[in-house]
Design an enzyme around this catalytic site. Sequence first.
Site, PDB file in Angstrom:
ATOM      1  N   HIS A   1      -0.534   0.040  -7.447  1.00 27.88           N
ATOM      2  CA  HIS A   1       0.386   0.687  -7.196  1.00 27.88           C
ATOM      3  C   HIS A   1       0.804   0.109  -8.052  1.00 27.88           C
ATOM      4  O   HIS A   1       1.658  -0.118  -8.691  1.00 27.88           O
ATOM      5  CB  HIS A   1       0.447   0.336  -5.565  1.00 27.88           C
TER       6      HIS A   1
ATOM      7  N   HIS B   1      -7.969  -2.042  -7.817  1.00 28.96           N
ATOM      8  CA  HIS B   1      -6.460  -0.322  -7.282  1.00 28.96           C
ATOM      9  C   HIS B   1      -5.024  -0.680  -7.240  1.00 28.96           C
ATOM     10  O   HIS B   1      -4.932  -1.770  -6.609  1.00 28.96           O
ATOM     11  CB  HIS B   1      -7.496  -0.229  -5.755  1.00 28.96           C
TER      12      HIS B   1
ATOM     13  N   ASN C   1       0.706   4.911  -5.854  1.00 29.67           N
ATOM     14  CA  ASN C   1      -0.584   4.588  -6.785  1.00 29.67           C
ATOM     15  C   ASN C   1       0.438   5.298  -8.575  1.00 29.67           C
ATOM     16  O   ASN C   1       0.834   5.427  -8.760  1.00 29.67           O
ATOM     17  CB  ASN C   1      -1.551   5.467  -6.269  1.00 29.67           C
TER      18      ASN C   1
ATOM     19  N   ARG D   1      -7.580  10.995  -0.971  1.00 30.60           N
ATOM     20  CA  ARG D   1      -7.728  10.113   0.020  1.00 30.60           C
ATOM     21  C   ARG D   1      -6.753  10.104   0.160  1.00 30.60           C
ATOM     22  O   ARG D   1      -5.673   9.261   1.012  1.00 30.60           O
ATOM     23  CB  ARG D   1      -8.862   8.965  -0.002  1.00 30.60           C
ATOM     24  N   ASP D   2      -6.498   7.983  -0.255  1.00 28.85           N
ATOM     25  CA  ASP D   2      -5.643   8.102  -0.321  1.00 28.85           C
ATOM     26  C   ASP D   2      -3.924   8.364  -0.512  1.00 28.85           C
ATOM     27  O   ASP D   2      -2.930   7.623  -0.397  1.00 28.85           O
ATOM     28  CB  ASP D   2      -5.274   6.568  -1.861  1.00 28.85           C
TER      29      ASP D   2
ATOM     30  N   CYS E   1       0.207   2.693   1.426  1.00 33.88           N
ATOM     31  CA  CYS E   1      -0.522   2.920   2.596  1.00 33.88           C
ATOM     32  C   CYS E   1       0.270   3.182   3.778  1.00 33.88           C
ATOM     33  O   CYS E   1       1.670   2.646   3.862  1.00 33.88           O
ATOM     34  CB  CYS E   1      -0.659   1.259   2.691  1.00 33.88           C
TER      35      CYS E   1
END
Length: 305
Positions: free
Chosen positions: A206, A204, A246, A12-13, A237
């Site tokens: 980065h 979460h 990430n 996803r990310d 993002c």
Amino acid sequence: MTRILVSEVGPRDGLQSIKQVMPLEAKKAWIAAEAAAGVQEIEVGSFVPPALLPQMADTAELVAFARTLPGLNVVALVPNAKGAARAVEAGVHGMSIPFSMSETHSIRNVRKDHPAMLAEIRAVAEIASAGGVHFAVGLSTAFGCTLEGAVSEDAVVHLAEAAAEAGAQEFSLSDTTGYADPAQVRRLIRKVRGAVGDMLTSLHLHNTRGLGLANALAGLDEGITTLDASLGGLGGCPYAPGASGNLVTEDLVLMLNAMGLDTGINLEKLLEVRTILRDALPDEPLYGFTPDAGPMLDYNERIAK
């Protein structure tokens, strides 16, 4: 031995941030290979309009596939109630909604200010409850924003409380822009925990400025039990300028396993999954120190403790 859940968010990310659309079969191979390596939770995609993110158009198909893999917790991101309804219909085990602590980022990311997002969270919570699906809220840009700069910690606490009242079951603090440092991570976890208690379980992170693992360790010291990461460090993002990178799943798993923590993940098998990404996305750089250096000579002795 302490159990730490490493939640893979790359499908996803990672993929939402690149222009190339990864073929469906390659995504399935990626998810299956990580599950076989012992990864127990994968965010397989997001239920956003395909016109906005064509990379996520096949998320429902991925949910159906991932549900066939034994023991895998299949989760997805949803931007709103409409996406939540699609996620429940697809059969996710859990879903999360991003709630930007920076109102500027919220408007840029999902076109909603804070009051509108709280109303959306309430609506999603009702859909999740009716569908028997776990519902988490990601407190995005909690450590700072590339659009606004500093984000008030007191505001993060207040918004977390409001989201809990609206029906959130679990919270993640998200360093969307790579602004966090270890002292800030410890401080904000304590403040948010003071407001919502053990509902805060996750980070979460980065690695935009190289502090990802340091911040993860700070979170572990404060009792965090779930850490998001992306294979090869894919991701960022698309609505936060400069927010690349990430936390690298391979490096995180090496650190946790070497520390004697229980991830359930076989590092050697995990490293082999990179081949799938390299073949499917030949133009995308993959990051991580562990794939190049390999584990320590005494790695097996460390994880056997």
